[in-house]
Design a protein around this motif. Structure first.
Motif, short mmCIF file in Angstrom:
data_model
loop_
_atom_site.label_atom_id
_atom_site.label_comp_id
_atom_site.label_asym_id
_atom_site.label_seq_id
_atom_site.Cartn_x
_atom_site.Cartn_y
_atom_site.Cartn_z
N UNK A 1 -49.15 -2.63 -6.54
CA UNK A 1 -50.48 -1.82 -6.71
C UNK A 1 -50.60 -0.98 -8.03
N UNK A 2 -51.69 -0.66 -8.64
CA UNK A 2 -50.82 -0.32 -10.22
C UNK A 2 -49.97 0.71 -10.02
N UNK A 3 -49.65 0.98 -10.63
CA UNK A 3 -48.51 1.73 -11.36
C UNK A 3 -49.67 3.48 -11.24
N UNK A 4 -48.81 4.35 -11.43
CA UNK A 4 -49.39 6.03 -11.96
C UNK A 4 -48.62 6.47 -12.88
N UNK A 5 -49.72 6.63 -13.98
CA UNK A 5 -50.11 7.23 -14.93
C UNK A 5 -48.80 7.64 -15.29
N UNK B 1 -30.47 18.89 -6.62
CA UNK B 1 -31.37 20.24 -6.27
C UNK B 1 -32.08 19.83 -7.01
N UNK B 2 -32.08 19.09 -8.15
CA UNK B 2 -33.21 18.66 -9.28
C UNK B 2 -34.52 17.18 -8.81
N UNK B 3 -33.62 16.84 -7.11
CA UNK B 3 -34.43 15.67 -6.86
C UNK B 3 -35.58 15.90 -4.89
N UNK B 4 -34.87 17.62 -5.19
CA UNK B 4 -35.98 18.59 -4.29
C UNK B 4 -36.54 19.33 -4.92
N UNK B 5 -36.30 19.79 -5.83
CA UNK B 5 -37.07 20.66 -6.77
C UNK B 5 -38.46 19.48 -7.20
N UNK B 6 -38.09 18.30 -7.61
CA UNK B 6 -39.27 17.29 -7.40
C UNK B 6 -40.38 17.06 -6.33
N UNK B 7 -39.39 16.59 -5.37
CA UNK B 7 -40.22 16.78 -3.80
C UNK B 7 -40.81 17.98 -3.40
N UNK B 8 -40.51 19.46 -3.81
CA UNK B 8 -41.03 20.28 -3.46
C UNK B 8 -42.42 20.16 -4.51
N UNK C 1 -39.41 11.15 -1.98
CA UNK C 1 -38.41 10.52 -2.92
C UNK C 1 -39.35 8.97 -3.79
N UNK C 2 -39.88 8.05 -2.67
CA UNK C 2 -40.49 6.52 -3.23
C UNK C 2 -42.21 7.09 -3.29
N UNK C 3 -42.70 8.44 -3.93
CA UNK C 3 -44.29 8.75 -3.30
C UNK C 3 -44.80 8.62 -4.83
N UNK D 1 -53.83 12.19 -7.13
CA UNK D 1 -54.03 12.07 -8.20
C UNK D 1 -53.69 10.64 -8.86
N UNK D 2 -52.81 10.24 -8.77
CA UNK D 2 -52.32 9.09 -9.55
C UNK D 2 -51.98 8.76 -10.58
N UNK D 3 -51.10 10.41 -10.79
CA UNK D 3 -50.59 10.85 -11.78
C UNK D 3 -49.10 10.61 -12.37
N UNK D 4 -48.45 10.91 -11.37
CA UNK D 4 -47.32 10.62 -11.22
C UNK D 4 -46.27 9.89 -9.94
N UNK D 5 -45.64 9.12 -10.68
CA UNK D 5 -45.04 8.41 -8.63
C UNK D 5 -43.35 8.78 -9.18
#
Length: 158
Positions: free
Chosen positions: A71-75, A93-100, A106-108, A112-116
């Motif tokens: 699929x087209x990549x995020x920006x 801890x950084x992974x949890x911060x990113x998810x929140x 972890x694979x999302x 808005x298609x801005x960040x993968x």
């Protein structure tokens, strides 16, 4: 007509260039992804036919290698290292911060298609753990504040 159809003549040229070359599949897939940004479903039958393989074989290979996208990549593509060195220095801890913060698993990809967000299991920056790669650039010795600044920059760039 889908946008990817505009690129199919390039795929035809690529298949002709690699015709008869042993081990051509991975170079073909990499070049298609570099050209189009991902491997569109529309090119699978053409590649399968050109290489005398089944579409199922191709889809299996594409799904096996985590760097191929269908699929087209995020920006912005953010890959957080989850190897032992980075884990021991706070990657979880950084992974949890990113998810929140991104409201992603972890694979999302953001709505808005801005960040993968993608986990990886070594960026080769073990001496500078924890590390992540953002749009191909490695950021080492990461902490919560620096991670927030990187995310803010991605959002401002949207």
């Amino acid at each position: 007509m889908p946008n990817e159809m505009l690129h199919l003549p390039k795929v035809d040229c690529l298949l002709k260039r690699y015709k008869g070359s042993p081990g051509a599949l991975l170079p073909i897939l990499h070049e298609i992804q570099e050209t189009i940004g991902y491997i569109p479903d529309a090119v699978i039958p053409e590649i399968a036919h050109a290489l005398n393989q089944s579409q199922a074989e191709l889809r299996g290979i594409i799904s096996f290698y985590h760097d191929f996208r269908t699929t087209p990549p995020a920006r912005h593509i953010l890959r957080l290292c989850r190897a032992e060195s980075c884990k021991s220095r706070g990657a979880e801890q950084l992974a949890a911060q990113l998810r929140e913060r991104l409201q992603l698993d972890d694979h999302g990809s953001s709505a808005d298609g801005n960040i993968s967000l993608r986990p990886v299991y070594c960026l080769g920056a073990c001496a500078c753990s924890p590390a992540l790669e953002l749009d191909g650039q490695v950021h080492a010795r990461l902490n919560a504040e620096r991670l927030d600044a990187l995310l803010d920059a991605c959002r401002e760039d949207a």
